[in-house]
Design a protein around this motif. Structure first.
Motif, PDB file in Angstrom:
ATOM      1  N   GLU A  75      70.648  48.838   4.316  1.00 24.56           N
ATOM      2  CA  GLU A  75      70.103  47.475   4.341  1.00 24.56           C
ATOM      3  C   GLU A  75      71.126  46.467   4.863  1.00 24.56           C
ATOM      4  O   GLU A  75      70.751  45.486   5.521  1.00 24.56           O
ATOM      5  N   SER A  79      70.476  44.117   8.080  1.00 27.45           N
ATOM      6  CA  SER A  79      70.664  42.668   7.987  1.00 27.45           C
ATOM      7  C   SER A  79      71.537  42.152   9.120  1.00 27.45           C
ATOM      8  O   SER A  79      71.251  41.122   9.744  1.00 27.45           O
ATOM      9  N   TRP A 197      64.049  42.294  -8.484  1.00 29.10           N
ATOM     10  CA  TRP A 197      63.477  41.850  -7.217  1.00 29.10           C
ATOM     11  C   TRP A 197      62.067  41.267  -7.356  1.00 29.10           C
ATOM     12  O   TRP A 197      61.747  40.261  -6.693  1.00 29.10           O
ATOM     13  N   GLU A 201      60.418  37.899  -5.369  1.00 33.85           N
ATOM     14  CA  GLU A 201      59.245  37.977  -4.497  1.00 33.85           C
ATOM     15  C   GLU A 201      58.089  37.118  -5.014  1.00 33.85           C
ATOM     16  O   GLU A 201      57.377  36.481  -4.229  1.00 33.85           O
ATOM     17  N   VAL A 220      71.243  41.827   1.313  1.00 30.48           N
ATOM     18  CA  VAL A 220      70.000  42.596   1.163  1.00 30.48           C
ATOM     19  C   VAL A 220      68.857  41.662   0.786  1.00 30.48           C
ATOM     20  O   VAL A 220      67.741  41.774   1.313  1.00 30.48           O
ATOM     21  N   ARG A 224      65.407  41.174   2.954  1.00 31.18           N
ATOM     22  CA  ARG A 224      64.078  41.408   2.404  1.00 31.18           C
ATOM     23  C   ARG A 224      63.213  40.147   2.469  1.00 31.18           C
ATOM     24  O   ARG A 224      62.008  40.228   2.761  1.00 31.18           O
ATOM     25  N   ASN A 227      62.099  39.766   6.048  1.00 24.18           N
ATOM     26  CA  ASN A 227      61.038  40.713   6.387  1.00 24.18           C
ATOM     27  C   ASN A 227      59.707  40.349   5.733  1.00 24.18           C
ATOM     28  O   ASN A 227      58.641  40.727   6.230  1.00 24.18           O
ATOM     29  N   LEU A 228      59.771  39.592   4.635  1.00 27.72           N
ATOM     30  CA  LEU A 228      58.549  39.107   3.985  1.00 27.72           C
ATOM     31  C   LEU A 228      57.981  37.865   4.673  1.00 27.72           C
ATOM     32  O   LEU A 228      56.890  37.414   4.351  1.00 27.72           O
TER      33      LEU A 228
END
Length: 294
Positions: A75, A79, A197, A201, A220, A224, A227-228
């Motif tokens: 990851e 990144s 996590w 989110e 990381v 993430r 990517n969301l």
């Protein structure tokens, strides 16, 4: 006033000699000014800091605050490879010599060639000029009033999330009110990321600013969130929050971390005893003369 060593270096050494390879990183002022301009002009901005710890992981070795993990390495690599004007990557390689250079505070790593080798092996981009990962600690030590103005005007008023092991009370002294606080372990945070996590989110779209303070796992978190498709600002401020509670996690905090008190709002600054004031004064005097040559 710049230290004597800065003028000596510019007089007798050619700055171009730093270009030992094609990897280039901005100086403190250039990077900080660019960050501020980007922060004020963009609705979404990621500032992702790679330091020596991240490269230790990319070398498949354990770090003092976390053990090597293949997942973490994968990851981190992903990144670093994101290419977007809204995803600023700070790289700890090939700093130009500037007025902020100070032993124990900010300087090139003695083993930076090993990091360069990793970049080449991983095929990281060498055709960009990277941001400087030390801008916040250097501004806190050398330009605390400038950093305080930025925090007062741009950071403290925002609705925000903080992700870290530092207590909410301490983090709020530096960043202002924290609307969503995500507690993580002091060490080996990546190993437990599946536990905490979901809180990130679930609430990421409810805030304007997300502050990851999780060591290498901060990178990381940024990956993430990116990517969301999270369009908030995601800023890694580094270890300055440790200095607020005098946590000696870095050499710069041991030497000049007390300067961070000047970055805080007046009501949040510690009431110092005479002994502590004298200790900090002695540190400042010693550092001033030491910094003229080192």
């Amino acid at each position: 006033m710049k230290p004597i060593k800065y003028y000596f270096h510019n007089l007798f050494f050619n700055n171009s000699r730093r270009n030992l390879n094609s990897i280039k990183t901005k100086g403190i002022k250039e990077s900080y000014d660019f960050f501020i301009k980007s922060f004020k002009s963009k609705k979404s901005l990621y500032f992702v800091r790679f330091g020596d710890g991240e490269f230790v992981t990319l070398m498949k070795k354990d770090h003092r605050n976390y053990i090597y993990s293949k997942g973490l390495e994968t990851e981190l690599e992903a990144s670093f490879k994101i290419k977007d004007n809204d995803y600023l990557i700070a790289c700890p390689i090939n700093y130009p010599y500037d007025e902020f250079h100070a032993s124990g505070i900010y300087k090139n790593f003695s083993w930076q060639q090993d990091m360069i080798d990793v970049m080449k092996k991983k095929e990281f981009s060498e055709d960009v000029i990277y941001e400087n990962p030390c801008i916040f600690q250097c501004m806190a030590v050398f330009k605390p009033k400038v950093l305080k103005a930025f925090l007062d005007e741009e950071i403290r008023p925002l609705k925000k999330m903080f992700i870290g092991s530092t207590s909410k009370e301490i983090a709020e002294k530096l960043y202002g009110k924290i609307d969503f606080y995500v507690k993580i372990p002091v060490k080996h945070a990546y190993e437990s990321i599946d536990l905490w996590w979901p809180d990130i989110e679930e609430n990421a779209k409810k805030v304007d600013l997300i502050i990851p303070s999780a060591g290498s796992t901060s990178n990381v978190i940024a990956l993430r969130l990116w990517n969301l498709g999270i369009k908030s600002k995601v800023i890694d401020f580094g270890s300055i929050v440790d200095a607020v509670e005098y946590k000696i996690s870095r050499s710069w905090i041991r030497l000049q971390g007390h300067k961070v008190q000047k970055v805080l709002s007046t009501n949040d600054r510690d009431k110092l005893s005479f002994q502590k004031k004298f200790l900090f004064f002695r540190k400042d005097v010693k550092f001033y003369f030491r910094n003229q040559i080192m």
